[in-house]
Design an enzyme around this catalytic site. Structure first.
Site, short mmCIF file in Angstrom:
data_model
loop_
_atom_site.label_atom_id
_atom_site.label_comp_id
_atom_site.label_asym_id
_atom_site.label_seq_id
_atom_site.Cartn_x
_atom_site.Cartn_y
_atom_site.Cartn_z
N LYS A 9 -15.75 3.29 7.49
CA LYS A 9 -15.51 3.64 8.88
C LYS A 9 -16.79 4.18 9.55
O LYS A 9 -17.79 4.43 8.87
CB LYS A 9 -14.38 4.65 8.95
CG LYS A 9 -13.05 4.09 8.47
CD LYS A 9 -11.96 5.15 8.52
CE LYS A 9 -10.63 4.63 8.05
NZ LYS A 9 -9.58 5.68 8.13
N PHE A 57 -1.21 9.36 17.17
CA PHE A 57 -2.65 9.31 16.94
C PHE A 57 -3.25 7.92 17.13
O PHE A 57 -4.46 7.74 16.97
CB PHE A 57 -2.99 9.82 15.53
CG PHE A 57 -2.34 9.04 14.41
CD1 PHE A 57 -2.90 7.85 13.95
CD2 PHE A 57 -1.18 9.49 13.81
CE1 PHE A 57 -2.32 7.13 12.92
CE2 PHE A 57 -0.58 8.78 12.78
CZ PHE A 57 -1.15 7.59 12.34
N ARG A 85 -7.68 2.33 -4.52
CA ARG A 85 -6.90 3.42 -3.90
C ARG A 85 -7.13 4.74 -4.66
O ARG A 85 -7.26 5.79 -4.05
CB ARG A 85 -5.41 3.09 -3.86
CG ARG A 85 -5.05 1.89 -3.01
CD ARG A 85 -5.22 2.08 -1.55
NE ARG A 85 -4.28 3.08 -1.04
CZ ARG A 85 -4.21 3.44 0.22
NH1 ARG A 85 -5.02 2.91 1.12
NH2 ARG A 85 -3.34 4.34 0.62
N THR A 91 -5.45 10.53 1.84
CA THR A 91 -5.83 10.36 3.25
C THR A 91 -6.43 11.64 3.83
O THR A 91 -7.43 11.60 4.53
CB THR A 91 -4.61 9.93 4.08
OG1 THR A 91 -4.11 8.70 3.53
CG2 THR A 91 -4.96 9.73 5.53
N ARG A 102 -13.13 10.22 -0.74
CA ARG A 102 -12.77 11.18 0.32
C ARG A 102 -12.96 12.62 -0.14
O ARG A 102 -13.39 13.47 0.65
CB ARG A 102 -11.35 10.94 0.80
CG ARG A 102 -11.22 9.67 1.62
CD ARG A 102 -9.81 9.47 2.11
NE ARG A 102 -9.70 8.29 2.94
CZ ARG A 102 -8.65 7.49 2.95
NH1 ARG A 102 -7.60 7.74 2.16
NH2 ARG A 102 -8.62 6.43 3.74
N ASN A 112 -12.05 10.08 7.94
CA ASN A 112 -11.92 10.12 6.48
C ASN A 112 -12.67 9.00 5.75
O ASN A 112 -12.29 8.58 4.68
CB ASN A 112 -10.45 10.19 6.07
CG ASN A 112 -9.67 8.96 6.44
OD1 ASN A 112 -10.21 7.98 6.95
ND2 ASN A 112 -8.37 9.00 6.19
N HIS A 115 -11.28 2.93 4.64
CA HIS A 115 -9.94 2.34 4.63
C HIS A 115 -9.91 1.37 3.46
O HIS A 115 -10.87 0.65 3.21
CB HIS A 115 -9.67 1.57 5.93
CG HIS A 115 -8.47 0.69 5.83
ND1 HIS A 115 -7.20 1.13 6.08
CD2 HIS A 115 -8.35 -0.62 5.45
CE1 HIS A 115 -6.34 0.14 5.87
NE2 HIS A 115 -7.02 -0.93 5.50
#
Length: 150
Positions: A9, A57, A85, A91, A102, A112, A115
């Site tokens: 991100k 959001f 994952r 998250t 993360r 965060n 993705h």
């Protein structure tokens, strides 16, 4: 081999974390088979995050993901969706274990870092959104037999 969609991100790109994050995937024996940096247009962001459309959001998420370039990747490997994952972590960075992407790099839930597809169905849909079939490259890793039991 299973494929997963992974996106670094805007905060990962702006904070110059891409190389360190990508190295983690390669260090685990995963193979990057497609890669691009792009500025996501709003319509693509809205389609990508369609499952959040009715959540409060959603607008902030779209504004954030379109605010700066992202790095989109297709990563391949045995059971790679669940492995990625686990590597990504929770998250909410405050709940993410140290040693996860993360847990080590993200600062808050809305920023965060990364993705990753959460299922084979999501991976297929997300890969098709960001990549043409011709952009996905297949190749053999010379150390494959050192990574995977046959």
């Amino acid at each position: 081999m299973e494929k997963s969609f992974v996106m670094l991100k805007p905060d990962a790109v702006k904070r110059r974390l891409a190389g360190r994050i990508i190295a983690r995937f390669e260090d685990r024996g995963l193979k990057i088979v497609a890669f691009k940096m792009l500025q996501i247009p709003e319509d693509l962001a809205m389609e990508h995050y369609q499952e959040h459309r009715e959540k409060p959001f959603f607008r902030d998420l779209v504004d954030y993901i379109t605010s700066a370039p992202v790095i989109a990747m297709v990563i391949e490997g045995k059971d790679c969706i669940s492995l990625i994952r686990k590597m990504v972590g929770a998250t909410n960075p405050a709940e993410a274990d140290l040693g996860t992407i993360r847990g080590d790099f993200a600062l808050e839930t809305g920023r965060n870092i990364i993705h990753a597809s959460d299922s084979p169905e999501s991976a297929e849909r997300e890969i098709k959104l960001f990549f043409d079939e011709s952009e996905i490259c297949s190749y053999e890793m010379p150390d494959r037999e050192m990574i995977y039991e046959e």
